[in-house]
Scaffold this motif. Structure first.
Motif, PDB file in Angstrom:
ATOM      1  N   SER A   4      14.517 -15.139 -15.253  1.00 41.62           N
ATOM      2  CA  SER A   4      14.413 -16.099 -14.288  1.00 41.62           C
ATOM      3  C   SER A   4      14.419 -15.341 -12.907  1.00 41.62           C
ATOM      4  CB  SER A   4      15.486 -17.269 -14.334  1.00 41.62           C
ATOM      5  OG  SER A   4      16.781 -16.674 -13.841  1.00 41.62           O
ATOM      6  N   LYS A   5      14.682 -14.066 -12.931  1.00 44.03           N
ATOM      7  CA  LYS A   5      14.452 -13.272 -11.710  1.00 44.03           C
ATOM      8  C   LYS A   5      13.121 -13.083 -11.292  1.00 44.03           C
ATOM      9  CE  LYS A   5      19.182 -11.523 -12.011  1.00 44.03           C
ATOM     10  NZ  LYS A   5      19.769 -11.911 -10.763  1.00 44.03           N
ATOM     11  N   LYS A   6      12.953 -13.102 -10.053  1.00 38.58           N
ATOM     12  CA  LYS A   6      11.573 -12.785  -9.472  1.00 38.58           C
ATOM     13  C   LYS A   6      11.568 -11.351  -8.861  1.00 38.58           C
ATOM     14  CE  LYS A   6      11.552 -17.251  -7.608  1.00 38.58           C
ATOM     15  NZ  LYS A   6      11.949 -18.202  -6.474  1.00 38.58           N
ATOM     16  N   VAL A   7      10.492 -10.776  -9.309  1.00 38.15           N
ATOM     17  CA  VAL A   7      10.378  -9.092  -9.176  1.00 38.15           C
ATOM     18  C   VAL A   7       8.927  -8.950  -8.173  1.00 38.15           C
ATOM     19  CG1 VAL A   7       9.525  -7.060 -10.052  1.00 38.15           C
ATOM     20  CG2 VAL A   7      10.890  -8.745 -11.534  1.00 38.15           C
ATOM     21  N   TYR A   8       9.433  -8.091  -7.127  1.00 42.81           N
ATOM     22  CA  TYR A   8       8.506  -7.788  -6.117  1.00 42.81           C
ATOM     23  C   TYR A   8       8.018  -6.291  -6.556  1.00 42.81           C
ATOM     24  CZ  TYR A   8       6.516  -6.695  -1.532  1.00 42.81           C
ATOM     25  OH  TYR A   8       5.684  -6.320  -0.366  1.00 42.81           O
ATOM     26  N   ILE A   9       6.773  -5.925  -6.571  1.00 43.30           N
ATOM     27  CA  ILE A   9       6.366  -4.567  -6.720  1.00 43.30           C
ATOM     28  C   ILE A   9       5.708  -4.202  -5.422  1.00 43.30           C
ATOM     29  CG2 ILE A   9       4.546  -3.339  -7.682  1.00 43.30           C
ATOM     30  CD1 ILE A   9       4.508  -5.069 -10.054  1.00 43.30           C
ATOM     31  N   ALA A  10       6.489  -3.155  -4.890  1.00 44.46           N
ATOM     32  CA  ALA A  10       6.180  -2.277  -3.794  1.00 44.46           C
ATOM     33  C   ALA A  10       5.635  -0.868  -4.215  1.00 44.46           C
ATOM     34  CB  ALA A  10       7.548  -2.019  -3.072  1.00 44.46           C
ATOM     35  N   GLY A  11       4.536  -0.916  -3.412  1.00 49.85           N
ATOM     36  CA  GLY A  11       3.657   0.430  -3.754  1.00 49.85           C
ATOM     37  C   GLY A  11       2.450   0.423  -3.242  1.00 49.85           C
ATOM     38  N   PRO A  12       1.819   1.694  -3.048  1.00 45.27           N
ATOM     39  CA  PRO A  12       0.714   1.873  -2.389  1.00 45.27           C
ATOM     40  C   PRO A  12      -0.422   1.075  -3.140  1.00 45.27           C
ATOM     41  CG  PRO A  12       1.404   3.910  -3.483  1.00 45.27           C
ATOM     42  CD  PRO A  12       2.349   2.788  -3.779  1.00 45.27           C
ATOM     43  N   LEU A  13      -1.503   0.630  -2.301  1.00 50.01           N
ATOM     44  CA  LEU A  13      -2.486   0.000  -2.738  1.00 50.01           C
ATOM     45  C   LEU A  13      -3.885   0.028  -2.244  1.00 50.01           C
ATOM     46  CD1 LEU A  13      -2.382  -2.468  -0.106  1.00 50.01           C
ATOM     47  CD2 LEU A  13      -1.087  -3.544  -1.680  1.00 50.01           C
ATOM     48  N   PHE A  14      -4.157   1.403  -1.912  1.00 44.80           N
ATOM     49  CA  PHE A  14      -4.998   1.710  -0.949  1.00 44.80           C
ATOM     50  C   PHE A  14      -6.309   2.371  -1.867  1.00 44.80           C
ATOM     51  CE2 PHE A  14      -1.433   1.750   1.596  1.00 44.80           C
ATOM     52  CZ  PHE A  14      -1.718   0.724   2.175  1.00 44.80           C
ATOM     53  N   SER A  15      -6.244   2.552  -3.084  1.00 47.61           N
ATOM     54  CA  SER A  15      -7.540   3.208  -3.715  1.00 47.61           C
ATOM     55  C   SER A  15      -7.479   2.330  -5.279  1.00 47.61           C
ATOM     56  CB  SER A  15      -6.994   4.944  -4.171  1.00 47.61           C
ATOM     57  OG  SER A  15      -5.902   4.563  -5.313  1.00 47.61           O
ATOM     58  N   GLU A  16      -8.675   2.571  -5.710  1.00 47.98           N
ATOM     59  CA  GLU A  16      -8.915   1.730  -6.987  1.00 47.98           C
ATOM     60  C   GLU A  16      -7.860   2.152  -8.293  1.00 47.98           C
ATOM     61  OE1 GLU A  16     -12.522   1.228 -10.485  1.00 47.98           O
ATOM     62  OE2 GLU A  16     -13.074   2.064  -8.130  1.00 47.98           O
ATOM     63  N   GLY A  17      -7.365   3.412  -8.272  1.00 50.14           N
ATOM     64  CA  GLY A  17      -6.228   3.872  -9.258  1.00 50.14           C
ATOM     65  C   GLY A  17      -5.032   3.182  -8.817  1.00 50.14           C
ATOM     66  N   GLU A  18      -4.558   3.105  -7.629  1.00 50.54           N
ATOM     67  CA  GLU A  18      -3.597   2.520  -7.187  1.00 50.54           C
ATOM     68  C   GLU A  18      -3.444   0.959  -7.640  1.00 50.54           C
ATOM     69  OE1 GLU A  18      -2.088   5.519  -3.772  1.00 50.54           O
ATOM     70  OE2 GLU A  18      -3.374   3.526  -3.095  1.00 50.54           O
ATOM     71  N   LEU A  19      -4.404   0.383  -7.315  1.00 50.05           N
ATOM     72  CA  LEU A  19      -4.789  -1.143  -7.269  1.00 50.05           C
ATOM     73  C   LEU A  19      -4.555  -1.286  -9.060  1.00 50.05           C
ATOM     74  CD1 LEU A  19      -7.611  -1.977  -5.040  1.00 50.05           C
ATOM     75  CD2 LEU A  19      -5.176  -2.660  -4.945  1.00 50.05           C
ATOM     76  N   ASP A  20      -5.278  -0.656  -9.894  1.00 51.47           N
ATOM     77  CA  ASP A  20      -5.214  -0.681 -11.289  1.00 51.47           C
ATOM     78  C   ASP A  20      -3.942  -0.703 -11.883  1.00 51.47           C
ATOM     79  OD1 ASP A  20      -8.107  -1.266 -11.403  1.00 51.47           O
ATOM     80  OD2 ASP A  20      -8.744   0.653 -11.735  1.00 51.47           O
ATOM     81  N   PHE A  21      -3.166   0.642 -11.327  1.00 47.37           N
ATOM     82  CA  PHE A  21      -1.840   0.819 -11.723  1.00 47.37           C
ATOM     83  C   PHE A  21      -1.064  -0.609 -11.416  1.00 47.37           C
ATOM     84  CE2 PHE A  21       2.514   2.350 -11.602  1.00 47.37           C
ATOM     85  CZ  PHE A  21       2.482   3.128 -12.766  1.00 47.37           C
ATOM     86  N   ASN A  22      -0.925  -0.880 -10.181  1.00 47.27           N
ATOM     87  CA  ASN A  22      -0.130  -1.919  -9.843  1.00 47.27           C
ATOM     88  C   ASN A  22      -0.275  -3.107 -11.018  1.00 47.27           C
ATOM     89  OD1 ASN A  22       0.570  -0.281  -7.596  1.00 47.27           O
ATOM     90  ND2 ASN A  22      -0.513  -1.384  -6.316  1.00 47.27           N
ATOM     91  N   ASN A  62       4.554 -10.738   2.960  1.00 47.96           N
ATOM     92  CA  ASN A  62       5.429  -9.647   2.283  1.00 47.96           C
ATOM     93  C   ASN A  62       6.873  -9.864   2.621  1.00 47.96           C
ATOM     94  OD1 ASN A  62       3.154  -8.860   0.921  1.00 47.96           O
ATOM     95  ND2 ASN A  62       2.931  -7.033   2.291  1.00 47.96           N
ATOM     96  N   VAL A  63       7.165 -10.353   3.810  1.00 44.87           N
ATOM     97  CA  VAL A  63       8.811 -10.234   4.257  1.00 44.87           C
ATOM     98  C   VAL A  63       9.145 -11.739   3.505  1.00 44.87           C
ATOM     99  CG1 VAL A  63      10.122 -10.796   6.073  1.00 44.87           C
ATOM    100  CG2 VAL A  63       8.568  -8.770   6.454  1.00 44.87           C
ATOM    101  N   GLU A  64       8.263 -12.741   3.574  1.00 40.58           N
ATOM    102  CA  GLU A  64       8.929 -13.996   3.030  1.00 40.58           C
ATOM    103  C   GLU A  64       8.997 -13.749   1.261  1.00 40.58           C
ATOM    104  OE1 GLU A  64       6.013 -17.050   3.646  1.00 40.58           O
ATOM    105  OE2 GLU A  64       6.428 -16.488   5.825  1.00 40.58           O
ATOM    106  N   ILE A  65       8.178 -12.760   0.809  1.00 36.76           N
ATOM    107  CA  ILE A  65       8.201 -12.702  -0.758  1.00 36.76           C
ATOM    108  C   ILE A  65       9.265 -11.649  -1.167  1.00 36.76           C
ATOM    109  CG2 ILE A  65       6.898 -11.626  -2.669  1.00 36.76           C
ATOM    110  CD1 ILE A  65       4.259 -12.501  -1.162  1.00 36.76           C
ATOM    111  N   ILE A  66       9.547 -10.672  -0.448  1.00 36.06           N
ATOM    112  CA  ILE A  66      10.964 -10.029  -0.466  1.00 36.06           C
ATOM    113  C   ILE A  66      11.945 -10.509  -0.400  1.00 36.06           C
ATOM    114  CG2 ILE A  66      12.166  -8.027   0.191  1.00 36.06           C
ATOM    115  CD1 ILE A  66       9.377  -6.665   1.237  1.00 36.06           C
ATOM    116  N   ASP A  67      11.975 -11.398   0.663  1.00 38.32           N
ATOM    117  CA  ASP A  67      13.368 -12.378   0.882  1.00 38.32           C
ATOM    118  C   ASP A  67      13.473 -13.257  -0.443  1.00 38.32           C
ATOM    119  OD1 ASP A  67      13.985 -11.430   3.119  1.00 38.32           O
ATOM    120  OD2 ASP A  67      13.145 -13.239   4.373  1.00 38.32           O
ATOM    121  N   ASP A  68      12.517 -13.729  -1.136  1.00 31.67           N
ATOM    122  CA  ASP A  68      12.548 -14.466  -2.232  1.00 31.67           C
ATOM    123  C   ASP A  68      12.747 -14.022  -3.582  1.00 31.67           C
ATOM    124  OD1 ASP A  68      12.439 -17.436  -3.386  1.00 31.67           O
ATOM    125  OD2 ASP A  68      10.062 -16.847  -4.166  1.00 31.67           O
ATOM    126  N   SER A  69      12.614 -12.669  -3.591  1.00 36.85           N
ATOM    127  CA  SER A  69      12.658 -11.835  -4.986  1.00 36.85           C
ATOM    128  C   SER A  69      14.195 -11.445  -4.998  1.00 36.85           C
ATOM    129  CB  SER A  69      11.648 -10.703  -4.618  1.00 36.85           C
ATOM    130  OG  SER A  69      10.367 -11.113  -4.560  1.00 36.85           O
TER     131      SER A  69
END
Length: 139
Positions: A4-22, A62-69
């Motif tokens: 029931s816990k909510k997970v936020y994924i923090a990470g780079p999202l600036f290349s196709e590889g990063e987006l795919d990995f995320n 993003n701040v709201e989502i982190i707060d909710d996670s």
């Protein structure tokens, strides 16, 4: 395991590889039954929104989502941890969130270790592959 816990994924999202990995990481965590927030999807953090000068919207969302996670999974790859990811870790730490790092990158910072000590000390645990993150989440 409390799915029931909510997970936020923090990470780079600036290349196709990063987006795919995320996305791959998100799907693996969702298969374990967790609700997962991914900024590239849930806060529309993408090149279009940045060109439209929607930085404040992205930041606030993003701040709201982190707060909710409950849990932050931080991708720690690269010669140095992504600056936005570092901020998210610090913010989550100040909020008392559980922080788990994921470093699949085998580069080190010389004799000092694999990542900046402030990031290292903020994390409750660090995994070195996606199965390792899933194992941490199962505990």
């Amino acid at each position: 395991m409390d799915t029931s816990k909510k997970v936020y994924i923090a990470g780079p999202l600036f290349s196709e590889g990063e987006l795919d990995f995320n996305t791959k990481l998100k799907e693996a965590i969702e298969k374990k039954g967790f609700a997962v927030y991914l900024p590239q999807e849930n806060s529309e953090d993408n090149v279009h929104m940045r060109h439209e000068h929607k930085q404040n919207y992205i930041f606030q969302k993003n701040v709201e989502i982190i707060d909710d996670s409950d849990i932050i999974i931080a991708v720690l790859d690269g010669a140095d941890v992504d600056s936005g990811t570092s901020w998210e870790i610090g913010y989550a730490y100040a909020k008392g969130k559980s922080i788990f790092g994921l470093r699949t990158d085998f580069r080190t910072l010389g004799s000092e270790g694999m990542i900046n000590l402030m990031i290292d000390q903020s994390a409750d645990a660090i995994a070195f592959d996606i199965p390792g993150v899933l194992e941490i989440l199962e505990q």
